[in-house]
Design a protein around this motif. Structure first.
Motif, PDB file in Angstrom:
ATOM      1  N   LYS A   2       8.748  36.061  12.912  1.00 51.06           N
ATOM      2  CA  LYS A   2       8.925  35.650  14.211  1.00 51.06           C
ATOM      3  C   LYS A   2      10.286  35.927  14.540  1.00 51.06           C
ATOM      4  O   LYS A   2      11.177  35.367  13.908  1.00 51.06           O
ATOM      5  CB  LYS A   2       8.452  34.127  14.101  1.00 51.06           C
ATOM      6  N   LYS A   3      10.613  36.276  15.830  1.00 47.20           N
ATOM      7  CA  LYS A   3      12.125  36.305  16.485  1.00 47.20           C
ATOM      8  C   LYS A   3      12.668  35.037  16.873  1.00 47.20           C
ATOM      9  O   LYS A   3      11.628  34.151  17.480  1.00 47.20           O
ATOM     10  CB  LYS A   3      11.975  37.648  17.437  1.00 47.20           C
ATOM     11  N   LEU A   4      13.729  34.927  16.624  1.00 44.58           N
ATOM     12  CA  LEU A   4      14.365  33.858  17.242  1.00 44.58           C
ATOM     13  C   LEU A   4      15.227  34.032  18.438  1.00 44.58           C
ATOM     14  O   LEU A   4      15.624  35.382  18.661  1.00 44.58           O
ATOM     15  CB  LEU A   4      15.300  32.960  16.090  1.00 44.58           C
ATOM     16  N   GLU A   5      15.587  33.068  19.244  1.00 47.27           N
ATOM     17  CA  GLU A   5      16.578  33.149  20.023  1.00 47.27           C
ATOM     18  C   GLU A   5      17.979  32.534  19.835  1.00 47.27           C
ATOM     19  O   GLU A   5      17.927  31.384  19.110  1.00 47.27           O
ATOM     20  CB  GLU A   5      15.872  32.261  21.420  1.00 47.27           C
ATOM     21  N   ILE A   6      19.136  33.403  19.808  1.00 49.34           N
ATOM     22  CA  ILE A   6      20.305  32.883  19.439  1.00 49.34           C
ATOM     23  C   ILE A   6      21.032  32.310  20.438  1.00 49.34           C
ATOM     24  O   ILE A   6      21.192  32.850  21.471  1.00 49.34           O
ATOM     25  CB  ILE A   6      21.059  33.801  18.578  1.00 49.34           C
ATOM     26  N   PHE A   7      21.571  31.097  20.446  1.00 48.87           N
ATOM     27  CA  PHE A   7      22.518  30.653  21.458  1.00 48.87           C
ATOM     28  C   PHE A   7      23.862  30.418  20.851  1.00 48.87           C
ATOM     29  O   PHE A   7      24.245  29.846  19.661  1.00 48.87           O
ATOM     30  CB  PHE A   7      22.242  29.088  21.804  1.00 48.87           C
ATOM     31  N   ILE A   8      24.922  30.996  21.569  1.00 47.14           N
ATOM     32  CA  ILE A   8      26.234  31.289  21.004  1.00 47.14           C
ATOM     33  C   ILE A   8      27.065  30.399  21.976  1.00 47.14           C
ATOM     34  O   ILE A   8      27.252  30.770  22.975  1.00 47.14           O
ATOM     35  CB  ILE A   8      26.724  32.851  20.914  1.00 47.14           C
ATOM     36  N   ILE A   9      28.021  29.352  21.510  1.00 44.95           N
ATOM     37  CA  ILE A   9      28.703  28.320  21.990  1.00 44.95           C
ATOM     38  C   ILE A   9      29.865  28.202  21.515  1.00 44.95           C
ATOM     39  O   ILE A   9      29.868  28.147  20.053  1.00 44.95           O
ATOM     40  CB  ILE A   9      28.072  27.036  22.823  1.00 44.95           C
ATOM     41  N   SER A  76      33.094  37.865  13.147  1.00 45.07           N
ATOM     42  CA  SER A  76      32.504  36.869  12.274  1.00 45.07           C
ATOM     43  C   SER A  76      30.925  37.050  12.864  1.00 45.07           C
ATOM     44  O   SER A  76      30.042  36.869  11.950  1.00 45.07           O
ATOM     45  CB  SER A  76      32.943  35.435  12.875  1.00 45.07           C
ATOM     46  N   ILE A  77      30.494  37.131  14.279  1.00 46.90           N
ATOM     47  CA  ILE A  77      29.142  37.068  14.638  1.00 46.90           C
ATOM     48  C   ILE A  77      28.375  38.229  14.004  1.00 46.90           C
ATOM     49  O   ILE A  77      27.140  38.339  13.631  1.00 46.90           O
ATOM     50  CB  ILE A  77      28.951  37.192  16.211  1.00 46.90           C
ATOM     51  N   SER A  78      29.034  39.326  13.783  1.00 49.65           N
ATOM     52  CA  SER A  78      28.415  40.766  13.360  1.00 49.65           C
ATOM     53  C   SER A  78      28.217  40.483  12.012  1.00 49.65           C
ATOM     54  O   SER A  78      27.253  41.369  11.378  1.00 49.65           O
ATOM     55  CB  SER A  78      29.578  41.661  13.340  1.00 49.65           C
ATOM     56  N   LYS A  79      28.725  39.519  11.215  1.00 51.90           N
ATOM     57  CA  LYS A  79      28.418  39.413   9.695  1.00 51.90           C
ATOM     58  C   LYS A  79      27.155  38.690   9.669  1.00 51.90           C
ATOM     59  O   LYS A  79      26.537  38.305   8.412  1.00 51.90           O
ATOM     60  CB  LYS A  79      29.269  38.655   9.313  1.00 51.90           C
ATOM     61  N   LEU A  80      26.471  38.029  10.848  1.00 51.60           N
ATOM     62  CA  LEU A  80      25.383  37.207  10.647  1.00 51.60           C
ATOM     63  C   LEU A  80      24.268  38.043  10.453  1.00 51.60           C
ATOM     64  O   LEU A  80      23.044  37.652  10.571  1.00 51.60           O
ATOM     65  CB  LEU A  80      25.148  36.496  12.013  1.00 51.60           C
ATOM     66  N   GLN A  81      24.458  39.474  10.914  1.00 50.15           N
ATOM     67  CA  GLN A  81      23.228  40.581  10.753  1.00 50.15           C
ATOM     68  C   GLN A  81      22.273  40.311  11.792  1.00 50.15           C
ATOM     69  O   GLN A  81      20.912  40.444  11.288  1.00 50.15           O
ATOM     70  CB  GLN A  81      22.827  40.604   9.465  1.00 50.15           C
ATOM     71  N   LEU A  82      22.505  40.058  13.059  1.00 54.59           N
ATOM     72  CA  LEU A  82      21.784  39.931  14.131  1.00 54.59           C
ATOM     73  C   LEU A  82      21.133  41.501  14.232  1.00 54.59           C
ATOM     74  O   LEU A  82      21.898  42.355  14.627  1.00 54.59           O
ATOM     75  CB  LEU A  82      22.375  39.320  15.243  1.00 54.59           C
ATOM     76  N   THR A  83      19.751  41.438  14.552  1.00 51.73           N
ATOM     77  CA  THR A  83      19.115  42.605  14.834  1.00 51.73           C
ATOM     78  C   THR A  83      18.089  42.437  15.876  1.00 51.73           C
ATOM     79  O   THR A  83      17.621  41.438  16.130  1.00 51.73           O
ATOM     80  CB  THR A  83      18.469  43.533  13.783  1.00 51.73           C
ATOM     81  N   THR A  84      17.516  43.397  16.664  1.00 49.70           N
ATOM     82  CA  THR A  84      16.204  43.358  17.419  1.00 49.70           C
ATOM     83  C   THR A  84      15.276  43.010  16.776  1.00 49.70           C
ATOM     84  O   THR A  84      14.076  42.547  17.401  1.00 49.70           O
ATOM     85  CB  THR A  84      16.090  44.730  18.212  1.00 49.70           C
ATOM     86  N   ASP A  85      15.105  43.219  15.454  1.00 45.97           N
ATOM     87  CA  ASP A  85      13.877  42.872  14.677  1.00 45.97           C
ATOM     88  C   ASP A  85      14.044  41.427  14.198  1.00 45.97           C
ATOM     89  O   ASP A  85      12.804  40.701  14.089  1.00 45.97           O
ATOM     90  CB  ASP A  85      13.851  43.406  13.071  1.00 45.97           C
ATOM     91  N   ASN A  86      15.051  40.666  14.380  1.00 49.06           N
ATOM     92  CA  ASN A  86      14.949  39.132  13.964  1.00 49.06           C
ATOM     93  C   ASN A  86      15.444  38.385  15.239  1.00 49.06           C
ATOM     94  O   ASN A  86      15.386  36.911  15.291  1.00 49.06           O
ATOM     95  CB  ASN A  86      15.803  38.763  12.793  1.00 49.06           C
ATOM     96  N   ILE A  87      15.962  38.928  16.161  1.00 44.05           N
ATOM     97  CA  ILE A  87      16.382  38.164  17.528  1.00 44.05           C
ATOM     98  C   ILE A  87      15.679  38.573  18.781  1.00 44.05           C
ATOM     99  O   ILE A  87      15.882  39.870  19.089  1.00 44.05           O
ATOM    100  CB  ILE A  87      18.121  38.203  17.589  1.00 44.05           C
ATOM    101  N   PHE A 108      26.208  45.352  22.463  1.00 38.83           N
ATOM    102  CA  PHE A 108      26.260  46.305  21.426  1.00 38.83           C
ATOM    103  C   PHE A 108      25.059  46.391  20.560  1.00 38.83           C
ATOM    104  O   PHE A 108      24.433  47.554  20.194  1.00 38.83           O
ATOM    105  CB  PHE A 108      27.252  45.569  20.290  1.00 38.83           C
ATOM    106  N   LEU A 109      24.168  45.421  20.468  1.00 37.02           N
ATOM    107  CA  LEU A 109      23.201  45.449  19.430  1.00 37.02           C
ATOM    108  C   LEU A 109      21.821  45.655  20.199  1.00 37.02           C
ATOM    109  O   LEU A 109      20.716  45.717  19.523  1.00 37.02           O
ATOM    110  CB  LEU A 109      23.076  44.128  18.678  1.00 37.02           C
ATOM    111  N   LYS A 110      22.003  45.847  21.517  1.00 40.48           N
ATOM    112  CA  LYS A 110      20.866  46.049  22.612  1.00 40.48           C
ATOM    113  C   LYS A 110      19.872  45.054  22.313  1.00 40.48           C
ATOM    114  O   LYS A 110      18.649  44.934  22.464  1.00 40.48           O
ATOM    115  CB  LYS A 110      20.195  47.461  22.116  1.00 40.48           C
ATOM    116  N   ILE A 111      20.236  43.711  22.393  1.00 46.74           N
ATOM    117  CA  ILE A 111      19.514  42.449  22.341  1.00 46.74           C
ATOM    118  C   ILE A 111      19.824  41.868  23.882  1.00 46.74           C
ATOM    119  O   ILE A 111      20.704  41.808  24.104  1.00 46.74           O
ATOM    120  CB  ILE A 111      19.943  41.626  21.231  1.00 46.74           C
ATOM    121  N   PRO A 112      18.663  41.509  24.654  1.00 45.65           N
ATOM    122  CA  PRO A 112      18.777  41.143  25.786  1.00 45.65           C
ATOM    123  C   PRO A 112      19.548  39.878  25.825  1.00 45.65           C
ATOM    124  O   PRO A 112      19.433  38.893  24.913  1.00 45.65           O
ATOM    125  CB  PRO A 112      17.238  40.876  26.280  1.00 45.65           C
TER     126      PRO A 112
END
Length: 710
Positions: A2-9, A76-87, A108-112
């Motif tokens: 299941k993909k998650l939605e990430i909130f960055i604040i 720092s966010i890049s180290k969270l390993q966000l991808t279109t597969d999980n976000i 950069f990651l092509k995530i909406p």
């Protein structure tokens, strides 16, 4: 998975404004990242709303450079390993360095990317700095723009309208959730003024002027100044000798705001909160992106920021009455609208954005047409596409223009060594288009797109009815071509679009086809190409072939403009664009009601209805729009003459395509030269001009034309 939605604040205002959205989501649906742009202030906000981050990056240090902070966020966010597969989406709020870094991450990651509070503008990139730059770039990057007000939406007029939604500001939701819990007694016995000052652009001499004015004001009324923890603010306060208190929790701040006489601030959030407590607001900024309260008379902007002007403005503004009604920034239901959009429209839009679209153009000379055509395509397509250009051995000037446009737009260019003609040019080069697209668009190089998001809107029609195999927008500006209409074409609605059914293609300037309809077009062999002659146009071939797989429709509320028949030849060209609204096609307000009213009058509403109503007497047209609006807003029909409106609509329904008398004036080749017209020129007039009676070089014919054609 299941993909998650990430909130960055990162800041307290971001937490406050995102909280109403998060509280309506299941905790398993999202991942919350806090960059630490605010530390102590953020902890208090998290506790107030009982939302807690999954990751704390703790990136902020004292007096840290903004550029360095953004770079640390990205790393720092890049180290969270966000991808279109999980976000599935990245959400950002406002105009902070954190929001900017979050939006860049998505790009950069092509995530909406979803931008909450989009469209705020002062239209001065240096004021405020760097917030104006941040929010402008975030809007450019984002895939979904949630504008808090209609003013913010208008600031996004150059963006794709299909990704813009007006929701209201979530800060009103946040304070409404706390408002009823606030104490009923004032925190002080005496009257007081609440002041918050922290803007970066005021650091230095301006901030000294501000605090000098507040110190003078404090001699007449108690001043409550919760000091921002920024060292530059604290230093200025101490230099002036002005008393202050430590930052308040959000709950305590709203308590102070509730009972203050008025508020003095340079904060964007306070400008949005004060109207809910009916508090006059003095905004200590040279410019503000939140003009709604100023327009409503609830706040005033102080410019220039000198001690004398600040004191005089406060005196003048606080002495005059202000009529408070509702908060111009929201009604407390913004988060409900956002969640509803998330659950519905976002998924539909993402489906359309995922479609692969191929556009192909056949070119031959006329570089000025090609440039105008391609510029409009890339500005108003509204969706990503691959573009194939087949040039039929154009002259040097055109070739140079094509190469220049190719550098700008990166389309695929194929150039014939010898002239083949349109038909052979298509069949020889169409083989170069891979069979991997969901939709194919034939786009002529002498056509300018008038409607925003044209390709996006056309795909909506295909999605609504799977029997549609081809679609075309209305073609405007074909003055010299006879417009062929069926006697009784049917008008219907597809997903808010006005659709003409059973009508032949008048001009194949912009045709969209389904995968099946286009890919089964016969590709002629080299032998057949050598022997064939151009007996019909490519658009006729594609149109006739597509009918084997379904129906072909004309989308009446989308338009393209046929440059060739008028551009550079008729003086009416510029007037045409001014009168017809180059950015919209039909009048924008009218088509808005037309779209919204699809469930009220679904079978016969269309352009002819609006045109005839507009021309009729007794204000039928205005009353009709009023009834549509009332029905949409209240679910009831409110009008002074409902029977007469019903009658005129029924009359239009019965006649289907209303006609009107026009005069066709033609200057034949075999006549003497006309004094007023060129050879073979055709004009149409509603009233016969006097000069025709004395011009032996013209022929006048009285004809009947449909209202929309006329």
């Amino acid at each position: 998975m299941k993909k998650l939605e990430i909130f960055i604040i990162g800041t307290r205002p971001e937490i406050i404004k995102i909280a109403p959205i998060l509280l309506k989501l299941d905790r398993s649906e999202y991942y919350l990242v806090h960059t630490g742009q605010h530390k102590e202030l953020a902890e208090e906000a998290f506790e107030t709303f009982k939302i807690f981050p999954d990751v704390k990056l703790d990136l902020m240090t004292e007096n840290q450079d903004v550029m360095l902070f953004v770079s640390k966020c990205l790393e720092s966010i890049s180290k969270l390993q966000l991808t279109t597969d999980n976000i599935s989406r990245i959400w950002v709020q406002g105009d902070t360095a954190t929001a900017f870094a979050g939006a860049l991450t998505g790009k950069f990651l092509k995530i909406p990317v979803v931008h909450v509070e989009a469209g705020l503008r002062t239209h001065d990139v240096l004021n405020p700095w760097p917030e104006e730059m941040f929010r402008t770039e975030i809007d450019n990057i984002s895939d979904i723009l949630l504008a808090p007000t209609e003013t913010a939406k208008r600031n996004l007029k150059n963006m794709s309208s299909e990704k813009i939604f007006v929701t209201g500001n979530t800060i009103v939701d946040a304070l409404e959730s706390i408002k009823e819990k606030l104490p009923t007694d004032s925190p002080y016995e005496e009257q007081y003024v609440l002041a918050t000052i922290h803007r970066r652009e005021s650091f230095g001499d301006k901030m000294i002027e501000i605090f000098e004015a507040l110190k003078e004001l404090s001699k007449r009324i108690k001043m409550i100044i919760p000091a921002h923890p920024n060292p530059n603010v604290r230093k200025a306060l101490k230099q002036v000798g002005l008393e202050y208190i430590e930052p308040l929790s959000y709950f305590d701040f709203l308590h102070h705001l509730k009972f203050c006489e008025y508020v003095i601030t340079d904060s964007g959030g306070v400008q949005e909160e004060a109207p809910s407590f009916e508090k006059k607001t003095i905004v200590l900024r040279e410019k503000t992106e939140r003009v709604e309260a100023i327009t409503a008379g609830m706040s005033v902007l102080v410019n220039p920021l000198t001690k004398e002007n600040i004191l005089q403005t406060i005196k003048d503004f606080t002495s005059r009455p202000v009529g408070f009604s509702s908060n111009p920034f929201g009604d407390g239901h913004a988060s409900d609208r956002i969640i509803n959009l998330r659950n519905n429209s976002f998924s539909v839009m993402n489906d359309i954005f995922s479609k692969k679209v191929c556009v192909f153009s056949l070119t031959y000379n006329r570089p000025e047409y090609i440039k105008r055509s391609f510029d409009s395509l890339y500005a108003r397509a509204g969706i990503k596409f691959d573009h194939y250009v087949f040039d039929d051995c154009s002259d040097d000037e055109t070739t140079e223009m094509l190469h220049s446009l190719q550098k700008r737009y990166s389309f695929k260019l194929f150039q014939n060594r010898t002239r083949l003609g349109i038909f052979k040019n298509f069949h020889m080069n169409v083989r170069a288009i891979p069979k991997e697209y969901d939709f194919y668009v034939k786009f002529d190089s002498d056509v300018e797109i008038l409607s925003d998001n044209l390709l996006f809107e056309l795909i909506e029609v295909f999605n609504h009815d799977n029997t549609v195999c081809g679609a075309t927008p209305r073609v405007e500006g074909v003055y010299g071509t006879q417009r062929i209409e069926h006697k009784h074409p049917r008008v219907d609605f597809y997903n808010g679009h006005v659709i003409k059914l059973d009508a032949p293609v008048m001009a194949g300037c912009c045709l969209m086809f389904s995968k099946q309809a286009f890919e089964t077009v016969k590709h002629l062999t080299d032998k057949e190409l050598t022997e064939t002659v151009e007996k019909w146009a490519v658009d006729s071939l594609l149109y006739e072939h597509s009918l084997k797989f379904g129906k072909f429709v004309t989308v009446e509320d989308l338009s393209v403009y046929h440059i060739d028949n008028s551009y550079g030849q008729r003086k009416r060209d510029m007037r045409y664009f001014i009168e017809r609204n180059r950015w919209g096609t039909i009048d924008i307000d009218e088509i808005w009601y037309l779209r919204l009213s699809k469930d009220i009058y679904p079978t016969f509403l269309g352009r002819p209805v609006l045109e005839l109503l507009k021309r009729s007497s007794n204000n039928d047209y205005d009353m009709f729009l009023k009834s549509c609006k009332s029905t949409i807003e209240h679910g009831i029909l409110e009008t002074e003459k409902p029977i007469e409106i019903t009658n005129i609509i029924q009359k239009i329904k019965d006649s289907d395509m209303p006609k009107m008398t026009m005069y066709k004036i033609f200057a034949p080749v075999n006549f003497v030269a006309s004094k007023n017209m060129k050879k073979e020129e055709i004009r149409y007039y509603e009233k016969l001009p006097d000069w025709c009676k004395h011009d032996p070089g013209v022929v006048v014919e009285k004809i009947k034309m449909s209202v929309s054609d006329a």
